[in-house]
Design an enzyme around this catalytic site. Structure first.
Site, PDB file in Angstrom:
ATOM      1  N   LYS A  65       0.800  -1.228   0.000  1.00  0.00           N
ATOM      2  CA  LYS A  65       0.000   0.000   0.000  1.00  0.00           C
ATOM      3  C   LYS A  65       0.836   1.284   0.000  1.00  0.00           C
ATOM      4  CE  LYS A  65      -4.123  -1.990   2.083  1.00  0.00           C
ATOM      5  NZ  LYS A  65      -5.158  -1.868   3.129  1.00  0.00           N
ATOM      6  N   ASP A 101     -10.059   2.650   2.451  1.00  0.00           N
ATOM      7  CA  ASP A 101     -10.141   1.955   3.744  1.00  0.00           C
ATOM      8  C   ASP A 101     -10.919   2.777   4.776  1.00  0.00           C
ATOM      9  OD1 ASP A 101      -8.804  -0.371   3.020  1.00  0.00           O
ATOM     10  OD2 ASP A 101      -6.830   0.456   3.500  1.00  0.00           O
TER      11      ASP A 101
END
Ligand code: ATR
Length: 279
Positions: A65, A101
């Site tokens: 990420k 997220d």
């Protein structure tokens, strides 16, 4: 044929193909969503050739990420601030990255605990890794009054305070039971409690009766933390909700339709995690 995928290292356990596959079928879209293992050294080449290989984008999971963030153009200011992407999409020939997220976490809470008001609330976050960063950021953007971050390595909690300001209050890991009476939301962002990992040790005796408890761990669906909270009557939100809700915007970006998180989808994934799952 529109193509997307999820990349990680390892990636074999990802449930994302099941989620996006469900929506593709539901909408009758001619598209595909694969699971592709990508070694960290190969990430630059993979993202560079994403469009040439016919992908509309991809999801990015552990451990990529942060590296992916450095390799793509951040699509928005919150992502720029976060420094991590989980969703990549190609637009006008450019490879852009965003992070869903935080909204996945918030939308899961809104769906699972509608009575909880995040604005001005007092939250305790357990852990200070990548997931905690995204969740703390989302909570602050949604007006949380105070986010107490309890972490084994206190310096990581301190870094969160430096990054997000004084609404973040670092707390020694050993003191995590002490402030429960004041909190309205308790979030586990550590991997403790996950199948195959150690249990999370916490004593909920002092927890306020209405405090909402949630966990990012979704294997098992109901962690011991959530079971203990539910047993004393606290509202709980399972981690699977965040996984489902974070997938929504990626699907919309690649395939052009905003999908819904339905009970049918929830149950499909829940049964994949736990074949004995009953609604
Ligand atoms: P992610 O980026 O997915 O959040 P991570 O960065 O490895 O993963 O973070 C895992 C979190 O779980 C960290 O907050 C970690 O605490 P440290 O920062 O002290 O490492 C926490 N964690 C993992 N194992 C733990 C344990 N046995 N006891 C307490 N905290 C633990």
């Amino acid at each position: 044929m529109i193509k997307s995928c999820v990349i990680g290292w390892p990636i074999s356990h990802s449930r994302s193909p099941l989620i996006h596959g469900y929506w593709l079928k539901k909408f009758g879209i001619e598209g595909s969503y694969e699971r592709i293992p990508v070694e960290p050294e190969k990430l630059p080449a993979f993202l560079h050739s994403l469009a040439d290989n016919g992908f509309a984008g991809c999801n990015v999971t552990l451990p990529h990420k942060e590296q992916a963030f450095r390799l793509v153009t951040p699509a928005d200011e919150p992502t720029e601030r976060l420094g991590a992407v989980n969703t990549v999409f190609v637009k006008d020939g450019k490879v852009l990255g965003t992070n869903t997220d935080g909204e996945g976490f918030i939308n899961s809470l809104r769906a699972g605990a509608p009575a909880l008001g995040i604005r001005n609330s007092r939250v305790i976050v357990l852990g200070a890794g990548g997931a905690a960063v995204a969740i703390t950021n989302a909570l602050l953007l949604n007006g949380a009054g105070e986010v107490v971050v309890a972490n084994r390595s206190i310096d990581k909690a301190e870094n969160l305070r430096k990054r997000f300001g004084n609404r973040v209050k670092p707390l020694e890991w050993t003191k995590r039971n002490d402030q429960l009476s004041e909190c309205e939301l308790l979030v586990n962002t550590t991997s403790l409690g996950m199948k195959g990992q150690e249990d999370l040790q916490i004593d909920l005796t002092m927890l306020a009766p209405k405090a909402v408890v949630t966990d990012i761990v979704y294997v098992p669906l109901r962690t011991k933390l959530l079971a203990a909270a539910a047993a004393r009557g606290n509202p709980v939100v399972e981690g699977l909700g965040m996984l489902l809700h974070q997938a929504v915007r990626g699907f919309e970006l690649w395939f052009g339709v905003r999908p819904a998180v339905t009970i049918e989808l929830h149950d499909l994934i829940a049964r994949d995690i736990d074949p004995g799952y009953k609604t």
